[in-house]
Design a protein around this motif. Structure first.
Motif, mmCIF file in Angstrom:
data_model
loop_
_atom_site.group_PDB
_atom_site.id
_atom_site.type_symbol
_atom_site.label_atom_id
_atom_site.label_comp_id
_atom_site.label_asym_id
_atom_site.label_seq_id
_atom_site.Cartn_x
_atom_site.Cartn_y
_atom_site.Cartn_z
ATOM 1 N N GLU A 222 -5.924 3.809 4.674
ATOM 2 C CA GLU A 222 -4.935 2.834 6.057
ATOM 3 C C GLU A 222 -4.010 4.157 6.296
ATOM 4 N N LEU A 223 -3.452 5.264 5.742
ATOM 5 C CA LEU A 223 -2.001 6.313 5.593
ATOM 6 C C LEU A 223 -2.934 7.716 6.153
ATOM 7 N N ARG A 224 -4.380 8.142 6.492
ATOM 8 C CA ARG A 224 -5.012 9.384 6.103
ATOM 9 C C ARG A 224 -5.222 9.380 7.849
ATOM 10 N N ARG A 225 -4.518 10.067 8.463
ATOM 11 C CA ARG A 225 -4.438 10.571 9.803
ATOM 12 C C ARG A 225 -4.804 12.208 9.805
ATOM 13 N N GLU A 226 -4.978 12.867 10.921
ATOM 14 C CA GLU A 226 -5.083 13.826 11.571
ATOM 15 C C GLU A 226 -3.614 14.419 11.597
ATOM 16 N N THR A 227 -3.840 15.573 11.522
ATOM 17 C CA THR A 227 -1.803 16.304 11.467
ATOM 18 C C THR A 227 -2.099 17.764 12.101
ATOM 19 N N ARG A 228 -1.807 18.625 13.721
ATOM 20 C CA ARG A 228 -0.958 19.605 13.605
ATOM 21 C C ARG A 228 -1.261 21.101 13.353
ATOM 22 N N PHE A 229 -0.382 20.037 12.061
ATOM 23 C CA PHE A 229 -0.324 21.871 11.129
ATOM 24 C C PHE A 229 -0.061 21.399 9.834
ATOM 25 N N PRO A 230 -0.645 22.245 8.487
ATOM 26 C CA PRO A 230 -0.249 21.771 7.152
ATOM 27 C C PRO A 230 1.182 21.131 7.434
ATOM 28 N N TYR A 231 1.539 20.468 6.523
ATOM 29 C CA TYR A 231 2.775 19.978 5.484
ATOM 30 C C TYR A 231 3.418 21.058 4.878
ATOM 31 N N HIS A 232 4.520 20.993 5.271
ATOM 32 C CA HIS A 232 6.006 22.375 5.023
ATOM 33 C C HIS A 232 7.080 21.041 4.482
ATOM 34 N N PRO A 233 7.462 20.813 4.125
ATOM 35 C CA PRO A 233 8.700 20.137 4.198
ATOM 36 C C PRO A 233 9.684 20.865 4.319
ATOM 37 N N HIS A 234 11.032 20.144 5.290
ATOM 38 C CA HIS A 234 12.150 20.738 5.910
ATOM 39 C C HIS A 234 12.665 19.268 5.813
ATOM 40 N N VAL A 235 13.904 19.799 6.846
ATOM 41 C CA VAL A 235 15.018 18.630 7.435
ATOM 42 C C VAL A 235 14.829 19.385 8.132
ATOM 43 N N THR A 236 14.852 18.361 10.447
ATOM 44 C CA THR A 236 14.284 18.563 10.847
ATOM 45 C C THR A 236 16.414 18.961 11.295
ATOM 46 N N VAL A 237 16.591 19.798 12.246
ATOM 47 C CA VAL A 237 18.568 19.411 12.638
ATOM 48 C C VAL A 237 18.082 19.990 13.818
ATOM 49 N N ALA A 238 17.117 20.502 14.875
ATOM 50 C CA ALA A 238 16.441 20.319 16.832
ATOM 51 C C ALA A 238 15.640 20.492 16.764
ATOM 52 N N ILE B 190 -0.369 1.824 11.904
ATOM 53 C CA ILE B 190 -0.877 0.739 10.958
ATOM 54 C C ILE B 190 -1.159 -0.913 11.185
ATOM 55 N N PRO B 191 -2.595 -0.869 11.187
ATOM 56 C CA PRO B 191 -2.583 -2.876 11.354
ATOM 57 C C PRO B 191 -1.883 -3.447 10.536
ATOM 58 N N LEU B 192 -0.802 -4.176 11.129
ATOM 59 C CA LEU B 192 0.250 -5.130 9.636
ATOM 60 C C LEU B 192 -1.005 -5.478 8.844
ATOM 61 N N ALA B 193 -1.828 -6.338 9.111
ATOM 62 C CA ALA B 193 -2.346 -6.803 8.106
ATOM 63 C C ALA B 193 -1.948 -5.826 6.956
ATOM 64 N N SER B 194 -2.515 -4.283 7.395
ATOM 65 C CA SER B 194 -2.477 -3.512 6.187
ATOM 66 C C SER B 194 -1.202 -3.224 5.344
ATOM 67 N N LEU B 195 -0.039 -3.675 5.403
ATOM 68 C CA LEU B 195 1.535 -3.286 4.465
ATOM 69 C C LEU B 195 1.384 -3.409 3.713
ATOM 70 N N PRO B 196 0.770 -5.167 2.521
ATOM 71 C CA PRO B 196 0.774 -5.331 1.741
ATOM 72 C C PRO B 196 0.295 -4.211 1.146
ATOM 73 N N ALA B 197 -0.695 -4.152 1.869
ATOM 74 C CA ALA B 197 -2.016 -2.466 0.455
ATOM 75 C C ALA B 197 -1.352 -1.625 0.255
ATOM 76 N N ILE B 198 -0.789 -0.935 1.551
ATOM 77 C CA ILE B 198 0.316 -0.141 1.728
ATOM 78 C C ILE B 198 1.831 0.029 0.474
ATOM 79 N N GLU B 199 2.074 -1.475 0.520
ATOM 80 C CA GLU B 199 3.370 -1.447 0.042
ATOM 81 C C GLU B 199 3.223 -1.144 -1.532
ATOM 82 N N ALA B 200 1.879 -1.228 -1.851
ATOM 83 C CA ALA B 200 1.367 -1.893 -3.134
ATOM 84 C C ALA B 200 1.226 0.111 -3.550
#
Length: 185
Positions: free
Chosen positions: A121-137, A59-69
């Motif tokens: 500012e946080l929209r981005r292309e992803t390779r795969f649909p979101y799938h909540p998990h905790v990577t262990v390897a 992200i652009p550093l200048a966008s950080l306050p807006a992202i935090e909000a």
């Protein structure tokens, strides 16, 4: 601009890399991080056990306050919830990843991730649909993936998610917590 001392101009930092995640609390977080390291995963040293809500994003550093909000508004609109991690899963053969699965709290994670990613500012292309998990390897041999998959098949952790964390990364070392956002909805 050329300096009179012959040295290059100082580098100005115009962007930063961020991510948003739910930390896995102790004692489970330490167990999963250690198991990832034992598997030989090169990221275990830099990335403690977590559940990603927004993957690494420049992200652009200048966008950080807006992202935090934006993140504060998302946290204010979502209530705490129970998260149950149980057993293992894998993304093989698509990617060589073994993870601890989310047994309860899936829709809450999905709603949070969608809301977080809603900021322009946080929209981005992803390779795969979101799938909540905790990577262990990840990025380890097939044998190491199989061993972690089997070793953590009986893993179970149940805890309340009462917030999420904005992390930053300079390109070296561990991801650093930048700010916590308590869920208040």
């Amino acid at each position: 601009m050329i300096r009179t001392d012959g040295l290059p101009d100082p580098i100005t930092v115009e962007s930063t890399r961020i991510g948003v995640a739910i930390d896995i609390p102790e004692p489970w977080g330490g167990v999963l991080t250690r198991r990832r390291a034992e598997a030989g995963d090169p990221m275990a040293e830099f990335v403690p056990a977590h559940l990603t809500l927004l993957g690494p994003t420049e992200i652009p550093l200048a966008s950080l306050p807006a992202i935090e909000a934006h993140l504060a508004a998302v946290a204010a609109a979502h209530p705490p919830y129970a998260l149950h991690l149980r057993g293992t899963g894998t993304f093989r053969p698509i990617t060589d990843v073994v993870f601890v699965a989310v047994a309860a709290g899936i829709s809450e994670c999905e709603l949070l991730a969608e809301a977080i990613g809603g900021a322009e500012e946080l929209r981005r292309e992803t390779r795969f649909p979101y799938h909540p998990h905790v990577t262990v390897a990840q990025d380890v041999s097939p044998e190491a993936l199989d061993k972690v998959y089997d070793d953590l098949a009986g893993f179970s952790a149940l805890f309340e998610v009462d917030g999420f964390t904005l992390f930053s990364h300079s390109g070296e070392g561990r991801w650093k917590p930048h700010r916590d956002f308590p869920l208040r909805g």
